[in-house]
Design a protein around this motif. Structure first.
Motif: not given
Length: 320
Positions: A109-120, A128-135, A201-208
């Motif tokens: 759940p900690i990973t999910l919370i951080l991932s969703l916050g970063l994805a938003v 430069l969203k693609d750059l941050f996705k790669v990072i 993060l990648i999966i959340y970005l697709a969902g958003l």
């Protein structure tokens, strides 16, 4: 008109009779060439799956009721019934590993919370969203062995860069990290979080991106704050994605092996041992293959129960 209708009726009856004759003439071996081609295409995958997956599962189930090691050969297997399971459920080391694995689930759940916050943040406010996705995705695709070796250096209790930094800013007694019984398991959890953020993060970005923008525009017109939009729109509409990531994350947490083996080898003082590490020790070090098979069967049942509970509970918070 009547003659035309009769002609059409005769044509229909003729076609039906031809179709019925074809179906009557079909045998179980009709079209065997097409069937053979289909079987030929699926044969490599079917044979590979049978040899590498199905047969080991069945063999493990049978061996879990025996006292046997793979060096002795199958002829020396001794049937012991449920003795392996009774020993396992009273084994303090296995129970400790099970508790450690439950604690590792807290990293999900900690990973999910951080991932969703970063994805938003990346989805709405970052160029430069693609750059941050790669990072963020790089740690996930990196070799776990390489990651573990790097963190061995970072978490070194005396010469590690992390503790050197803490000493330089005035921390007198920095943690021993992977060398400390109290901090070894949290250190593993930190690495799990760091490596897991990228995939989530990648999966959340697709969902958003599947959330209609009109919902946010309507909420803004009604005076909803950014936090209200996140709580009332974003979280409910990405709940199917959250459920998927939570289920896969929990299952993955029960399979954490290479990270622990390279980083701590289950130590210090078995503080980072998990059922999978214990299974490896019993199967390939102690050569107790029957006992290790019992561990794998118990873990299968535990994961099955946890997954079933998750599917039952998702009805109350997942919005499809």
């Amino acid at each position: 008109m009547s003659s035309e209708v009769k002609v059409e009726t005769n044509v229909v009856h003729t076609a039906k009779s031809k179709v019925s004759k074809k179906t009557k003439n079909r045998t179980p071996f009709s079209g065997w060439k097409e069937n053979l081609a289909g079987y030929a295409f699926i044969a490599p995958m079917f044979i590979g799956t049978s040899i590498l997956v199905l047969f080991p599962i069945l063999a493990s189930f049978v061996l879990s009721f025996t006292d046997w090691n793979f060096v002795a050969g199958y002829e020396n297997a001794k049937f012991v019934g449920f003795a392996n399971f009774s020993k396992l459920l009273t084994n303090a080391l296995f129970l400790k590993g099970l508790v450690n694995n439950i604690l590792l689930i807290l990293a999900i759940p900690i990973t999910l919370i951080l991932s969703l916050g970063l994805a938003v943040i990346i989805n709405k406010y970052v160029y430069l969203k693609d750059l941050f996705k790669v990072i963020y995705f790089m740690p996930f695709i990196s070799s776990i062995v390489a990651v573990a070796v790097v963190f061995q250096v970072l978490f070194h209790p005396t010469k590690g860069p992390i503790n050197q930094l803490l000493l330089s800013i005035g921390v007198d007694n920095p943690p021993g990290w992977i060398a400390d019984v109290n901090f070894a398991l949290p250190s593993v959890m930190l690495i799990m979080i760091w490596t897991g953020i990228g995939f989530n993060l990648i999966i959340y970005l697709a969902g958003l991106q599947n959330i209609p923008k009109e919902l946010y525009e309507a909420a803004q017109m009604d005076g909803a704050t950014a936090w209200s939009q996140f709580r009332k729109i974003t979280i409910p509409l990405v709940s199917p994605t959250t459920f998927l990531l939570f289920v896969t994350g929990v299952i993955s947490s029960f399979k954490v092996f290479d990270l622990i083996i390279v980083l701590t080898n289950g130590g210090p003082a078995n503080s980072t041992i998990t059922p999978v590490v214990y299974l490896y020790q019993q199967a390939f070090i102690e050569l107790r293959t029957g006992y290790a098979s019992a561990i794998s069967l118990v873990m299968f049942v535990i994961i099955l129960i946890i997954t079933y509970i998750q599917f039952i509970g998702q009805k109350k918070w997942v919005n499809y």
